[in-house]
Design an enzyme around this catalytic site. Structure first.
Site, mmCIF file in Angstrom:
data_model
loop_
_atom_site.group_PDB
_atom_site.id
_atom_site.type_symbol
_atom_site.label_atom_id
_atom_site.label_comp_id
_atom_site.label_asym_id
_atom_site.label_seq_id
_atom_site.Cartn_x
_atom_site.Cartn_y
_atom_site.Cartn_z
ATOM 1 N N ASP A 161 21.976 29.167 99.801
ATOM 2 C CA ASP A 161 22.607 29.865 98.704
ATOM 3 C C ASP A 161 22.618 31.488 98.910
ATOM 4 O O ASP A 161 22.299 32.043 99.801
ATOM 5 C CB ASP A 161 22.185 29.283 97.566
ATOM 6 N N HIS A 192 23.826 32.465 91.245
ATOM 7 C CA HIS A 192 24.475 31.062 91.965
ATOM 8 C C HIS A 192 23.390 30.240 92.209
ATOM 9 O O HIS A 192 23.189 29.039 91.967
ATOM 10 C CB HIS A 192 25.557 31.461 92.972
ATOM 11 N N SER A 346 29.937 23.361 93.117
ATOM 12 C CA SER A 346 28.396 23.572 93.347
ATOM 13 C C SER A 346 27.471 22.881 92.383
ATOM 14 O O SER A 346 26.480 22.528 92.927
ATOM 15 C CB SER A 346 28.365 25.281 93.237
#
Length: 400
Positions: A161, A192, A346
């Site tokens: 990520d 994120h 996600s």
């Protein structure tokens, strides 16, 4: 949204007589000039691969010296189970000669990857954990999360990520730095990856509260490329193998984009090593078969559900989807000791990675059997989903 987008490859391909396929980009302006990913045929030996790589290096050096052109040649080499590949920068003449080599399966242009905007709603309620620990939707009356105290202990999760804030106190020291394929910084600038990792394993918001998180950074800002993501998978597989953890490891990829044979092959080969590979379906409400690695059958592809057990409005769907998990307004960690709310497939994939790690530890099963086990345990709770899409919603088998 939490889904990472990548620019698409068309299904069209440039046919080279008696040569490997060179995939043609759907959007030529979005391709990184002269950068390619070259994938070898299955069964090519390490010796043959080394010989081929040396030949490419020599040819590239000769071509660029002769014509006084700048160039890099091979930049990264990948060896993921049965997948041998490399990426680099080559001129057209060199790439055409590579395509004619009998050991080459196909060639893809390297492409830009961008991360979409992420919404943040401060102090929003968290609901994903209590939802996945009961068979029926009890969110109106129950906010408790039921789970076995083993909590995924002994399992490693590689978060491929934007990086992870490994010093966030809610990880309790269980998050460590792995590698970066994009820079030398260990900072998660976008948040994120930290949010995803928090849903997987943090003390407060984690599904599996005792697992080890390993940060694999493949984004330094809102753009990256396929070669960086494949490089992250390659590193994770080798690191897990070195530590004899392949059957006790999870790879979470809350990212994706236009369908890519190279990306799918990397995900498939990570699965073949014994790892559990969980991926997001996509944040565009179309068939997930359009995306990679979501379209890879050996990856566990996760669509997003909302609080009412409906398919989230933004979620991709279709036969590629293996399971649904909570993906709207999910509270988790963000960098610098903070918390925040994000939505996307996600976040749904993170719930499944956490549940997969939890089941691996509890039932002592290898990672590459986990997706089928989660589908066996899942409840047919999705009340509204698209045609040819499963109704299975993640459940951790708490008995509640």
């Amino acid at each position: 949204m939490g889904f990472v987008k990548i620019l698409s490859l068309s299904l069209a391909a440039t046919a080279v007589a008696d040569a490997a396929t060179i995939l043609s980009p759907r959007y030529p302006n979005d391709v990184i000039p002269n950068e390619y990913i070259v994938v070898m045929k299955d069964g090519v030996s390490s010796a043959s691969f080394a010989s081929h790589s040396a030949w490419v290096a020599d040819m590239h050096y000769y071509n660029h010296t002769k014509r006084a052109l700048p160039g890099h040649g091979i930049q990264e080499v990948y060896d993921i189970y049965e997948m041998k590949a490399y990426s680099g920068k080559f001129d057209e003449d060199t790439i055409q000669r590579i395509a004619k080599e009998p050991d080459v399966a196909f060639i893809e242009p390297n492409q830009i990857v961008t991360i979409s905007e992420i919404s943040v709603q401060k102090a929003a309620p968290s609901w994903g954990l209590p939802r996945i620990s009961v068979k029926e939707n009890q969110l109106s009356s129950n906010t408790d999360y039921f789970y076995d105290s083993s909590a995924g202990a002994g399992i490693w999760v590689y978060v491929v990520d934007t990086g992870v804030d490994i010093k966030h106190p809610d990880f309790e020291g269980r998050a460590v730095w792995g590698t970066s394929t994009v820079d030398r910084s260990k900072t998660d600038r976008l948040g994120h990856g930290t949010h995803v990792a928090g849903t997987i394993a943090s003390k407060t918001y984690g599904v599996a509260k005792a697992v080890k998180i390993i940060a694999v950074k493949v984004f330094k800002d809102r753009t990256t490329s396929y070669k960086n993501i494949i490089g992250g998978i390659d590193w994770a597989v080798k690191h897990s193998k070195k530590n004899n953890m392949l059957s006790k490891s999870v790879v979470n990829m809350s990212l994706g984009g236009g369908r890519s044979s190279a990306m799918n092959k990397a995900a498939a080969n990570a699965h073949k090593t014994g790892m559990f590979v969980a991926v997001s379906a996509g944040n565009t409400p179309v068939d997930a078969m359009n995306f990679s690695p979501a379209s890879e059958p050996l990856a566990c592809t996760v669509a997003a559900s909302d609080k009412d057990d409906m398919q989230a409005q933004f979620s991709a769907f279709g036969p590629a989807v293996d399971i649904f998990a909570p993906g709207t307004d999910i509270v988790s960690l963000v960098p610098r000791k903070k918390f925040g709310t994000k939505s996307g497939t996600s976040m749904a994939a993170a719930h499944v990675s956490g549940a997969g790690a939890y089941i691996m530890a509890l039932e002592k099963i290898p990672g590459n059997e986990v997706c089928n086990r989660l589908k066996e345990l899942a409840q047919s709770s999705i009340v509204r989903s698209s045609d040819k899409t499963t109704r299975k919603l993640l459940y951790n088998n708490s008995g509640k």
